[in-house]
Design an enzyme around this catalytic site. Structure first.
Site, mmCIF file in Angstrom:
data_model
loop_
_atom_site.group_PDB
_atom_site.id
_atom_site.type_symbol
_atom_site.label_atom_id
_atom_site.label_comp_id
_atom_site.label_asym_id
_atom_site.label_seq_id
_atom_site.Cartn_x
_atom_site.Cartn_y
_atom_site.Cartn_z
ATOM 1 N N ASP A 55 0.906 -1.152 -0.007
ATOM 2 C CA ASP A 55 -0.006 0.107 -0.188
ATOM 3 C C ASP A 55 0.842 1.301 0.052
ATOM 4 O O ASP A 55 0.539 2.210 -0.284
ATOM 5 C CB ASP A 55 -0.973 -0.191 1.017
ATOM 6 C CG ASP A 55 -0.306 -0.072 2.715
ATOM 7 O OD1 ASP A 55 0.595 0.649 2.555
ATOM 8 O OD2 ASP A 55 -0.890 -0.559 3.339
ATOM 9 N N GLU A 89 7.542 -7.062 -2.526
ATOM 10 C CA GLU A 89 6.106 -7.032 -2.561
ATOM 11 C C GLU A 89 5.841 -8.161 -3.295
ATOM 12 O O GLU A 89 6.422 -8.263 -4.637
ATOM 13 C CB GLU A 89 5.377 -5.815 -2.993
ATOM 14 C CG GLU A 89 4.168 -5.945 -3.199
ATOM 15 C CD GLU A 89 3.283 -6.407 -2.181
ATOM 16 O OE1 GLU A 89 2.215 -7.545 -2.184
ATOM 17 O OE2 GLU A 89 3.363 -5.783 -1.060
ATOM 18 N N ASP A 97 8.316 -13.128 -3.547
ATOM 19 C CA ASP A 97 7.970 -13.602 -2.308
ATOM 20 C C ASP A 97 8.955 -13.226 -1.264
ATOM 21 O O ASP A 97 10.267 -13.498 -1.419
ATOM 22 C CB ASP A 97 7.894 -15.236 -2.327
ATOM 23 C CG ASP A 97 7.378 -15.803 -1.236
ATOM 24 O OD1 ASP A 97 6.251 -15.749 -0.712
ATOM 25 O OD2 ASP A 97 8.352 -16.325 -0.420
ATOM 26 N N ASP A 145 5.950 -5.666 6.860
ATOM 27 C CA ASP A 145 4.845 -5.010 6.744
ATOM 28 C C ASP A 145 3.866 -6.229 6.386
ATOM 29 O O ASP A 145 3.428 -6.156 5.098
ATOM 30 C CB ASP A 145 4.582 -3.736 6.168
ATOM 31 C CG ASP A 145 3.223 -3.155 6.193
ATOM 32 O OD1 ASP A 145 2.303 -3.717 6.892
ATOM 33 O OD2 ASP A 145 2.911 -2.427 5.379
ATOM 34 N N CYS A 146 3.734 -7.279 7.067
ATOM 35 C CA CYS A 146 3.082 -8.650 6.985
ATOM 36 C C CYS A 146 1.271 -8.510 7.150
ATOM 37 O O CYS A 146 1.217 -7.609 8.086
ATOM 38 C CB CYS A 146 3.705 -9.761 7.429
ATOM 39 S SG CYS A 146 3.873 -9.582 9.148
ATOM 40 N N ASP A 177 -1.779 -10.985 8.595
ATOM 41 C CA ASP A 177 -1.727 -11.795 9.884
ATOM 42 C C ASP A 177 -1.185 -13.317 9.465
ATOM 43 O O ASP A 177 -1.255 -13.625 8.062
ATOM 44 C CB ASP A 177 -3.203 -12.065 10.213
ATOM 45 C CG ASP A 177 -3.755 -10.932 10.924
ATOM 46 O OD1 ASP A 177 -3.264 -10.544 12.242
ATOM 47 O OD2 ASP A 177 -4.385 -10.039 10.305
ATOM 48 N N PRO A 221 -0.989 -17.212 2.725
ATOM 49 C CA PRO A 221 0.251 -17.201 2.130
ATOM 50 C C PRO A 221 1.196 -16.278 3.251
ATOM 51 O O PRO A 221 2.468 -16.169 3.222
ATOM 52 C CB PRO A 221 -0.159 -16.206 0.912
ATOM 53 C CG PRO A 221 -1.611 -16.577 0.649
ATOM 54 C CD PRO A 221 -2.083 -16.832 1.857
#
Length: 291
Positions: free
Chosen positions: A88, A108, A140, A158-159, A161, A165
């Protein structure tokens, strides 16, 4: 008066929140995910993935400022920053505010996420993708850290939950490789859920991470969107003094950086490491276990 559609968050079993949907802007269903972007009166545009709220226009600044400025100012001389996820653009927007940072690598998994967020959430990135210091890698996150050789002063994960994936970004293997990529006294941070409702996430992170660093703990911020109390961010580094800087020193670094923030302050930075007793107990218990 016509009843408005409601979006119910389903992240926590038996407990949640709902949003009155003014307008659905985007929706996509695949075998792996259900992505929704919609407008609300209370929080502006909202992005939700598989029943979990990811970000909103109105309160995103809290999450992004705390996940960025706490490690960067605690480090004090970070030149190279790695962002895992963050499509984002909010983390990137805050990192580029630090003129002392010389190189930013952002990994990303999906280029479409970046373009979609530029379209629907332009203020999140606010032009940061045009910064010449940025190297955007579409890959990835786990695969990237497995094979990368360059070193970083700060790594920000910044993952999503730890389900589906995103689960691999909470694995022992991911943490081990991130530690390998840190320079001496480098700092790793990541979102770690709402501890009151996600206590297993605290225990699992400490259990999988603490053997790789001298200091594995958490700091907190209150983000209205992420219901259930304060959100925790994992903090991992070999520099055991980094989280104990005096407010005066943090203030000096903050002013030197010329930052303008809406949530973060030097006093809040220091206070964010003060954890409730139940979180301290979870950490202490998990420190006795590895893997």
């Amino acid at each position: 008066m016509q009843n408005k559609a409601l979006y119910y968050e389903t992240l926590h079993q038996g407990y949640g929140q709902y949003f009155e949907v003014e307008n659905i802007l985007f929706e996509q269903r695949t075998e792996q995910w259900h992505l929704s972007i919609f407008e609300t009166q209370a929080l502006g545009k909202v992005m939700a993935l598989n029943g979990a709220i990811q970000t909103t226009e109105r309160d995103e600044f809290i999450y992004h400022e705390m996940l960025t400025h706490v490690p960067l100012l605690a480090h004090g001389s970070a030149k190279r920053v790695l962002i895992i996820g963050g499509g984002d653009g909010g983390i990137l927007r805050e990192v580029v505010k630090h003129s002392s940072v010389e190189a930013i690598t952002m990994v990303e998994i999906d280029a479409a996420v970046v373009e979609m967020c530029k379209s629907y959430f332009p203020a999140h990135s606010n032009g940061a993708y045009d910064d010449p210091r940025l190297n955007l890698v579409i890959n990835d996150g786990l695969e990237y850290v497995r094979t990368a050789t360059e070193k970083f002063d700060v790594i920000i994960s910044d993952c999503t939950d730890p389900v589906g994936p995103g689960e691999v970004l909470f694995s022992s293997e991911f943490y081990e490789h991130c530690k390998r990529l840190l320079n001496d006294n480098g700092i790793f941070v990541a979102q770690n859920g709402v501890p009151f409702l996600q206590q297993d996430e605290i225990s699992n992170t400490v259990r999988r991470m603490h053997s790789y660093v001298n200091d594995c703990t958490f700091y907190q911020a209150a983000v209205p969107t992420y219901i259930g109390g304060c959100m925790t961010f994992v903090w991992a580094t070999d520099d055991v003094d980094a989280k104990q800087l005096p407010v005066a020193e943090i203030t000096t670094r903050f002013k030197r950086a010329g930052l303008v923030t809406r949530y973060y302050t030097p006093a809040l930075h220091q206070a964010s490491f003060a954890l409730p007793a139940y979180v301290q107990q979870l950490v202490a218990s998990a420190l006795t276990i590895t893997k």
